[in-house]
Scaffold this active site. Structure first.
Site, PDB file in Angstrom:
ATOM      1  N   SER A 116     -31.724 -18.087  20.480  1.00  0.00           N
ATOM      2  CA  SER A 116     -31.309 -17.695  19.128  1.00  0.00           C
ATOM      3  C   SER A 116     -32.108 -18.326  18.004  1.00  0.00           C
ATOM      4  O   SER A 116     -31.813 -18.081  16.830  1.00  0.00           O
ATOM      5  CB  SER A 116     -29.823 -18.009  18.918  1.00  0.00           C
ATOM      6  OG  SER A 116     -29.058 -16.886  19.272  1.00  0.00           O
ATOM      7  N   LYS A 130     -33.246 -15.897  15.468  1.00  0.00           N
ATOM      8  CA  LYS A 130     -32.507 -15.459  14.289  1.00  0.00           C
ATOM      9  C   LYS A 130     -33.088 -15.980  12.980  1.00  0.00           C
ATOM     10  O   LYS A 130     -32.704 -15.515  11.893  1.00  0.00           O
ATOM     11  CB  LYS A 130     -31.036 -15.846  14.441  1.00  0.00           C
ATOM     12  CG  LYS A 130     -30.351 -15.026  15.533  1.00  0.00           C
ATOM     13  CD  LYS A 130     -29.029 -15.608  15.986  1.00  0.00           C
ATOM     14  CE  LYS A 130     -28.458 -14.741  17.119  1.00  0.00           C
ATOM     15  NZ  LYS A 130     -27.379 -15.405  17.864  1.00  0.00           N
ATOM     16  N   SER A 152     -24.206 -18.392  14.980  1.00  0.00           N
ATOM     17  CA  SER A 152     -25.165 -17.734  15.866  1.00  0.00           C
ATOM     18  C   SER A 152     -24.631 -16.409  16.392  1.00  0.00           C
ATOM     19  O   SER A 152     -24.738 -16.093  17.578  1.00  0.00           O
ATOM     20  CB  SER A 152     -25.534 -18.658  17.034  1.00  0.00           C
ATOM     21  OG  SER A 152     -26.737 -18.260  17.639  1.00  0.00           O
ATOM     22  N   LYS A 168     -31.871 -24.023  13.098  1.00  0.00           N
ATOM     23  CA  LYS A 168     -31.212 -23.105  14.034  1.00  0.00           C
ATOM     24  C   LYS A 168     -31.263 -23.617  15.466  1.00  0.00           C
ATOM     25  O   LYS A 168     -32.279 -24.123  15.924  1.00  0.00           O
ATOM     26  CB  LYS A 168     -31.883 -21.719  13.976  1.00  0.00           C
ATOM     27  CG  LYS A 168     -31.144 -20.645  14.763  1.00  0.00           C
ATOM     28  CD  LYS A 168     -29.807 -20.317  14.140  1.00  0.00           C
ATOM     29  CE  LYS A 168     -28.933 -19.447  15.032  1.00  0.00           C
ATOM     30  NZ  LYS A 168     -28.309 -20.220  16.132  1.00  0.00           N
TER      31      LYS A 168
END
Length: 403
Positions: free
Chosen positions: A85, A88, A140, A241
């Site tokens: 992720s 993202k 997330s 992140k």
């Protein structure tokens, strides 16, 4: 064109230049989840003695200076790996750049049906793009990623193409996106270096900055909690992140700011959340403890003067095209050398602002920074009247001496 050391007059400037350079809660995570001197200014704080880079539990890692892009630490940073992720980051920046944050987005059946880490979106539900971005970057949310992708790109597939196109524009040449969320796909990959590049770009956007440093938020009846453990654990942490899938392992992109320094760390394929946090802390500590920010050259510094043949003035000033700021270790400062490449002379007229050479900063034979050099205020060619005045001035001077 010659190097500074090959010209006696320019060598003197190189000597002065070098002297002045060195003065002186729930966590979810993806699947689960102008003077003739050359003044150069530096920090007054003494640089620490460099230590060996740390050994960490990460398949790939990097620390990049956010301002300059200089790499301060790396471990297998150019190998293609699944990045979960951390994907993202690109999803968010494209949404911010191509969308209106107040747009209302209708959640599709495809978005509502995605598994893994979600914010429990329902088909037909409407949320603002802004709220979806918080759900994307804090919890997330894979469902938020698909809703955003369909809103911005029309389809998930087209949005993934946009992501890859943007990566290429940023110089992330070893990155390929197939999804906006990062669940495992053999054709979905990046590198620690590319992720740092993408993150450095994203951090230039204040909306992105605001979202990734937020620890908790409320959106449409949902409580959001940031999965980034570094926000609590590391002094100065302000993003970015987390990531996890079975193939990617534990991943983490971190931003940390202290004073005038902001560093980006990336760790991929760690064995646990503890390992990724510990690895991130170790390499960020290494960067903060061993590097200080130096200004090597300022925009109005006169770095040299080159003779002008038949000019109204005998020489012309040489200035840098760009300022150079760079994080350096103490041992690099001690070994820093400046190389200037300039013509021996010019023939008048010489215009202002013309690129005429370069200055390179070298440590142990490696160029670590450079900029072009340009001419300062122009020098016109001497005309008949100028020569006439020169004769008169010399005659007056001789009369005064004889008198």
């Amino acid at each position: 064109m010659i190097l500074l050391k090959k010209n006696k007059k320019l060598a003197a400037w190189s000597f002065l230049l070098f002297i002045f350079i060195i003065p002186m809660g729930a966590f979810a995570d993806d699947i689960y989840e102008g003077t003739s001197n050359i003044p150069v200014f530096s920090e007054s704080v003494e640089a620490s003695v460099p230590v060996e880079p740390p050994k960490i539990d990460a398949g790939s890692a990097i620390v990049m200076d956010a301002m300059t892009g200089r790499i301060l630490y790396e471990k297998d940073a150019y190998s293609k790996k699944p990045m979960a992720s951390t994907t993202k980051i690109m999803t968010a920046i494209l949404a911010i750049e191509h969308g209106n944050l107040d747009d209302m987005v209708t959640v599709s059946k495809r978005a509502a049906a995605i598994g893994g880490s979600t914010i429990h979106l329902r088909a037909g539900e409407k949320l603002s793009l802004r709220d979806l971005l918080y759900g994307l970057m804090l919890n997330s949310g894979n469902d938020a990623a698909i809703a955003i992708a369909e809103h911005i790109g029309g389809t998930v597939e087209r949005f993934a193409e946009m992501m890859t196109e943007k990566a290429r524009q940023l110089g992330a040449k070893n990155t390929n996106f197939k999804t906006p969320h990062g669940l495992d796909n053999p054709d979905h990959y990046s590198t620690a270096y590319d992720l740092a590049l993408i993150t450095r770009y994203a951090l230039g956007n204040e909306t992105f900055n605001q979202i990734v440093r937020t620890q908790t938020a409320q959106i449409q009846g949902r409580s959001l909690y940031n999965t980034n453990e570094m926000l609590d654990l590391y002094p100065g942490a302000d993003g970015v992140k987390t990531g996890y899938t079975s193939k990617a392992g534990r991943c983490l992109v971190t931003s940390a700011t202290r004073g005038n320094r902001r560093y980006i760390s990336v760790v991929l394929n760690c064995s646990s959340r503890t390992a990724r946090a510990k690895s991130s802390r170790s390499i960020l500590d290494y960067a903060f403890d061993n590097y200080k920010m130096y200004t090597l050259v300022k925009i109005n510094d006169v770095l040299a003067r080159v003779p002008v043949i038949k000019g109204i003035r005998k020489d012309i000033s040489i200035l840098p095209v760009d300022e150079i700021h760079l994080p350096l270790r103490e041992d690099e400062v001690e070994n820093l050398k400046a190389q200037i490449d300039l013509p021996d002379q010019f023939h008048a007229p010489v215009d202002s602002g013309i690129e005429v050479g370069s200055i390179k900063y070298v440590v142990n034979g490696k160029v670590i920074a450079s900029t072009s050099l340009k001419t300062g205020p122009g020098v016109r060619r001497k005309e008949f009247f100028d020569y006439f005045l020169q004769v008169i001035e010399q005659w007056v001077k001789s009369v005064r001496i004889s008198g």
